[in-house]
Scaffold this motif. Structure first.
Motif, mmCIF file in Angstrom:
data_model
loop_
_atom_site.group_PDB
_atom_site.id
_atom_site.type_symbol
_atom_site.label_atom_id
_atom_site.label_comp_id
_atom_site.label_asym_id
_atom_site.label_seq_id
_atom_site.Cartn_x
_atom_site.Cartn_y
_atom_site.Cartn_z
ATOM 1 N N HIS A 105 -0.931 -0.369 -5.726
ATOM 2 C CA HIS A 105 -0.842 -1.705 -5.142
ATOM 3 C C HIS A 105 -0.563 -2.786 -6.181
ATOM 4 O O HIS A 105 -0.627 -3.966 -5.861
ATOM 5 N N GLN A 144 4.913 -3.516 -6.298
ATOM 6 C CA GLN A 144 5.325 -4.247 -5.098
ATOM 7 C C GLN A 144 6.716 -4.843 -5.297
ATOM 8 O O GLN A 144 7.577 -4.750 -4.411
ATOM 9 N N ALA A 158 4.723 -3.300 0.142
ATOM 10 C CA ALA A 158 3.351 -3.694 -0.163
ATOM 11 C C ALA A 158 2.680 -2.771 -1.185
ATOM 12 O O ALA A 158 1.679 -3.134 -1.789
ATOM 13 N N ARG A 196 -5.262 -5.707 -5.699
ATOM 14 C CA ARG A 196 -4.012 -6.393 -5.348
ATOM 15 C C ARG A 196 -3.446 -5.898 -4.017
ATOM 16 O O ARG A 196 -2.324 -6.233 -3.649
ATOM 17 N N MET A 197 -4.229 -5.121 -3.308
ATOM 18 C CA MET A 197 -3.807 -4.531 -2.041
ATOM 19 C C MET A 197 -3.711 -5.591 -0.949
ATOM 20 O O MET A 197 -4.564 -6.465 -0.842
ATOM 21 N N HIS A 198 -2.663 -5.512 -0.135
ATOM 22 C CA HIS A 198 -2.526 -6.411 1.008
ATOM 23 C C HIS A 198 -3.667 -6.142 1.988
ATOM 24 O O HIS A 198 -4.096 -4.999 2.165
ATOM 25 N N SER A 199 -4.151 -7.181 2.628
ATOM 26 C CA SER A 199 -5.341 -7.068 3.475
ATOM 27 C C SER A 199 -5.167 -6.119 4.654
ATOM 28 O O SER A 199 -6.141 -5.571 5.156
ATOM 29 N N TRP A 200 -3.956 -5.874 5.097
ATOM 30 C CA TRP A 200 -3.716 -5.016 6.256
ATOM 31 C C TRP A 200 -3.540 -3.544 5.902
ATOM 32 O O TRP A 200 -3.503 -2.679 6.773
ATOM 33 N N VAL A 201 -3.437 -3.243 4.586
ATOM 34 C CA VAL A 201 -3.239 -1.852 4.151
ATOM 35 C C VAL A 201 -4.578 -1.105 4.193
ATOM 36 O O VAL A 201 -5.592 -1.614 3.730
#
Length: 131
Positions: free
Chosen positions: A28, A33, A39, A116-121
């Motif tokens: 992430h 990215q 993402a 750093r992960m997107h909140s939806w992943v």
């Protein structure tokens, strides 16, 4: 022994891979990215001796968030990355899982840079979560 073929979009650059990956991961970090336009990146690591590239590649060295980074090999015609060499691990080659175009490919067992992960992943519950 299982064999797989990774390919760019136009088929000019390929990597024939023998055996199972030693690790399948998702990353992430912001560099991944940007590099993938997604993402996160999803890659499989193989012993270098089990990977046979074919075709002409362009190369790009990208520094990682930590360590020396990797040398990416991509098709100069269509731009797709087919494999890369982690500079800190000379005995291994990584292949973006999408280059195999195989929906049955083993899922990731490791997830890195989750801060750093997107909140939806949502990584697989069975994946090891590393910083």
């Amino acid at each position: 022994m299982i064999e797989r073929l990774a390919s760019c979009s136009c088929g000019q650059l390929t990597a024939h891979v023998a055996g199972e990956p030693v690790r399948v991961s998702i990353c992430h970090c912001l560099a991944c990215q940007r590099r993938t336009g997604c993402a996160f990146s999803h890659q499989a690591r193989f012993l270098r001796a089990n990977v046979s590239p074919s075709g002409i590649s362009s190369e790009f060295v990208l520094a990682g968030d930590e360590g020396p980074g990797a040398k990416f090999h991509f098709c100069p015609r269509c731009g797709a990355t087919v494999y890369y060499e982690p500079l800190s691990m000379p005995d291994y080659v990584s292949v973006p899982v999408g280059a195999f175009a195989d929906p049955g490919f083993p899922p990731p067992s490791v997830s890195v840079y989750e801060e750093r992960m997107h909140s939806w992943v949502v990584p697989p519950a069975s994946a090891e979560h590393l910083a």
